[in-house]
Design an enzyme around this catalytic site. Structure first.
Site, PDB file in Angstrom:
ATOM      1  N   CYS A  56       0.835  -1.197   0.000  1.00  0.00           N
ATOM      2  CA  CYS A  56       0.000   0.000   0.000  1.00  0.00           C
ATOM      3  C   CYS A  56       0.879   1.261   0.000  1.00  0.00           C
ATOM      4  CB  CYS A  56      -0.892   0.010   1.229  1.00  0.00           C
ATOM      5  SG  CYS A  56       0.052   0.147   2.767  1.00  0.00           S
ATOM      6  N   ALA A  59       3.243   1.610   2.849  1.00  0.00           N
ATOM      7  CA  ALA A  59       4.434   0.769   2.679  1.00  0.00           C
ATOM      8  C   ALA A  59       5.451   1.469   1.784  1.00  0.00           C
ATOM      9  CB  ALA A  59       4.052  -0.592   2.086  1.00  0.00           C
ATOM     10  N   ARG A  90      12.801  -5.035   5.874  1.00  0.00           N
ATOM     11  CA  ARG A  90      13.394  -4.713   4.581  1.00  0.00           C
ATOM     12  C   ARG A  90      14.917  -4.739   4.608  1.00  0.00           C
ATOM     13  NH1 ARG A  90      13.445   0.530   1.817  1.00  0.00           N
ATOM     14  NH2 ARG A  90      13.493   0.270  -0.438  1.00  0.00           N
ATOM     15  N   HIS A 189       5.591   5.947  -2.952  1.00  0.00           N
ATOM     16  CA  HIS A 189       6.892   6.488  -3.356  1.00  0.00           C
ATOM     17  C   HIS A 189       6.724   7.941  -3.793  1.00  0.00           C
ATOM     18  CE1 HIS A 189       7.741   2.119  -4.882  1.00  0.00           C
ATOM     19  NE2 HIS A 189       7.983   2.207  -3.595  1.00  0.00           N
TER      20      HIS A 189
HETATM   21 FE1  ICE Z   1      12.923   0.173  -6.028  1.00  0.00          FE
HETATM   22 MO1  ICE Z   1      10.618  -4.944  -2.043  1.00  0.00          MO
HETATM   23 FE2  ICE Z   1      13.443  -1.161  -3.980  1.00  0.00          FE
HETATM   24 FE3  ICE Z   1      12.380  -2.299  -5.956  1.00  0.00          FE
HETATM   25 FE4  ICE Z   1      11.070  -0.667  -4.540  1.00  0.00          FE
HETATM   26 FE5  ICE Z   1      10.187  -2.532  -3.113  1.00  0.00          FE
HETATM   27 FE6  ICE Z   1      12.481  -3.117  -2.427  1.00  0.00          FE
HETATM   28 FE7  ICE Z   1      11.503  -4.153  -4.499  1.00  0.00          FE
HETATM   29  C1  ICE Z   1      11.894  -2.306  -4.059  1.00  0.00           C
HETATM   30  S1  ICE Z   1      12.535   0.791  -3.965  1.00  0.00           S
HETATM   31  S2  ICE Z   1      10.844  -2.913  -1.067  1.00  0.00           S
HETATM   32  S3  ICE Z   1      14.396  -1.487  -5.864  1.00  0.00           S
HETATM   33  S4  ICE Z   1       9.166  -0.704  -3.450  1.00  0.00           S
HETATM   34  S5  ICE Z   1      12.726  -5.121  -2.998  1.00  0.00           S
HETATM   35  S6  ICE Z   1      11.064  -0.735  -6.713  1.00  0.00           S
HETATM   36  S7  ICE Z   1       9.398  -4.410  -3.916  1.00  0.00           S
HETATM   37  S8  ICE Z   1      12.031  -4.326  -6.685  1.00  0.00           S
END
Ligand code: ICE
Length: 477
Positions: A56, A59, A90, A189
């Site tokens: 969400c 998050a 995380r 974000h």
């Molecule tokens: Fe960017 Mo989990 Fe990071 Fe990506 Fe983002 Fe999330 Fe992390 Fe995953 C993330 S900021 S928390 S690199 S929200 S691993 S897009 S889903 S692929």
């Protein structure tokens, strides 16, 4: 060996849905074939009743963008659950004494209860901020990350923030990231980027700005990733003034308008602030990828080309310095991993950014997809994929399970919700959000660890013991 993906496989998998849902979902799945184009629907609401893996807005704002900023307290404002469940999972690491220089490993919540919902929680918010400031006098600021009920009852966190900022004399940032906003963590974000823009960016000047000053953007230091990335950039002669936001500081965010270039790893979560800094301060930005030696080398050259010959020469020196180490890693692991097929399903960046690292090890990504990517992410993904591969957006539990069971990859890379489902079904698995308690995977420091972990998952001797004794052929004595 599993099936090759094709249109009839997709059709069969979707055929269990009611007609309307089937039609909607069909637009989110593409089999890449010779000459096909990237026509995929993305960043829209999931179909009610279908189980998908999204998070969400809270998050995305608290967990992803604000949380890693270490010298601030990020208050989970609302009932206790959201804060508790976004605490620590995380693995965005920080340096510094906990409770003095870093608050990231801690969890702060206003712990709403019934009376706060009925009578409003603004007074409690003031009290919590005052108390936290008193208990942790070295704190450099607060973010107030709103959970759903705060928005639903109409609390005015903006005016509390304003009032308390004067009283407590540190920045206090209201973040309207209630979970019901938008359709995934992606909007969180964006909301968090906007809050940084409005409340921190440009609020402080450093008097030692230099020609090689850069910001490292969209690296959250998962398992130490940002430290590995920073090392390369610094060895190239660049000065990493700020990291957004892994192991980051308030001062860094405030003075980030002074850098010469913004380097962005996670495009999905932070392209917004890069565009803003380009428009407002004229700072150019560049996407790069530090997963695996091939992409690192390409990226170093691309980054160095933005600077003078000194940096370009140093960039080449860095590539040459690590080449033997990378060779060694590839020589050791490639024979064990050559030809292995991988299927990925992660958030908004890694499903494409890690492809090169697998390929460096001789592996092939035969399926990939995102929980919450937008069209521009898929435009960047499509060219990275070979023909006869499948790309799925916001995949449901049913679809992912079916695709994986039918295509039978040698490795699945996805999240905690998927991990035990596929491990129990006999598929080697790596968690690609938190690096499965390992990492870093970024940079030259990360690649040896990445290679070791993938090998460990795929070639573990445990796999040979997975067959039940009564299913094995009787041994002849
Ligand atoms: Fe960017 Mo989990 Fe990071 Fe990506 Fe983002 Fe999330 Fe992390 Fe995953 C993330 S900021 S928390 S690199 S929200 S691993 S897009 S889903 S692929």
């Amino acid at each position: 060996m599993g099936e090759k993906p094709n249109a009839s496989m997709v059709e069969e998998v979707l055929s269990v849905y009611p007609e309307k849902a089937r039609k909607l979902r069909a637009k989110h799945i593409v089999v890449k074939e010779e000459g096909s184009t990237c026509a995929i629907k993305a960043n829209i609401k999931c179909v009610p009743g279908l189980m998908t893996a999204r998070g969400c807005a809270y998050a995305g704002a608290k967990g992803v963008v604000w949380g890693p900023l270490k010298d601030m307290i990020h208050l989970s404002h609302g009932p206790v659950g959201c804060g508790y469940y976004s605490w620590g999972g995380r693995r965005n690491l920080t340096k510094g004494v906990v409770g003095v220089e870093s608050f990231t490993p801690m969890q702060f919540t206003s712990d709403f209860s019934e009376s706060d919902i009925v009578y409003g929680g603004d007074k409690k918010l003031e009290k919590v901020l005052r108390e936290a400031r008193e208990l942790f006098p070295s704190v450099q600021g607060f973010s107030i990350c709103s959970e759903c009920p705060v928005g639903l009852i109409g609390d005015d966190i903006e005016s509390v923030a304003k009032k308390m900022m004067k009283e407590l004399d540190v920045p206090i940032v209201p973040v309207r990231c209630e979970g019901f906003r938008g359709i995934s963590q992606s909007l969180g974000h964006h909301i968090a980027n906007d809050a940084v823009r409005d409340h921190l960016l440009g609020k402080r000047e450093r008097d030692d700005a230099g020609p090689y000053d850069i910001s490292l953007i969209g690296d959250y230091n998962i398992g130490g990733d940002a430290w590995a990335s920073k090392k390369i950039l610094e060895e190239m002669g660049l000065r990493v003034r700020n990291v957004w936001t892994g192991d980051g500081t308030v001062e860094g965010m405030m003075a980030a308008h002074q850098v010469k270039l913004n380097l962005i790893h996670c495009y999905r979560s932070m392209n917004y602030i890069c565009r803003h800094m380009e428009e407002t301060y004229g700072i150019p930005w560049l996407e790069f990828n530090f997963f695996g030696p091939t992409k690192i080398k390409e990226s170093i050259r691309k980054i160095a080309a933005q600077f003078d010959e000194t940096i370009q020469r140093k960039g080449e020196e860095v590539i040459a310095k690590y080449e033997p180490l990378m060779r060694k890693v590839i020589d050791e692991y490639r024979p064990r991993l050559e030809g292995k097929r991988v299927m990925l399903y992660v958030g908004g960046l890694r499903p494409r950014h890690t492809i090169g690292a697998y390929e460096d090890l001789g592996m092939e990504v035969i399926g990939t997809g995102y929980e919450f990517a937008h069209k521009d992410d898929y435009d960047r993904t499509f060219p990275q994929m070979n023909n006869e591969t499948i790309i799925y957006d916001d995949a449901t539990e049913h679809e992912l399970g079916e695709f994986i069971h039918r295509m039978r990859p040698d490795l699945v890379g996805s999240g905690i919700k998927e991990k035990y489902v596929f491990e129990k079904a006999g598929f080697p698995f790596r968690q690609m959000h938190s690096w499965d308690y390992s990492g870093p995977y970024h940079g030259y420091d990360g690649f040896p660890i990445f290679a070791r972990d993938m090998d460990m998952a795929i070639n573990s001797p445990t796999r040979t013991l997975a067959k039940a004794p009564w299913k094995k052929e009787k041994e002849v004595r």
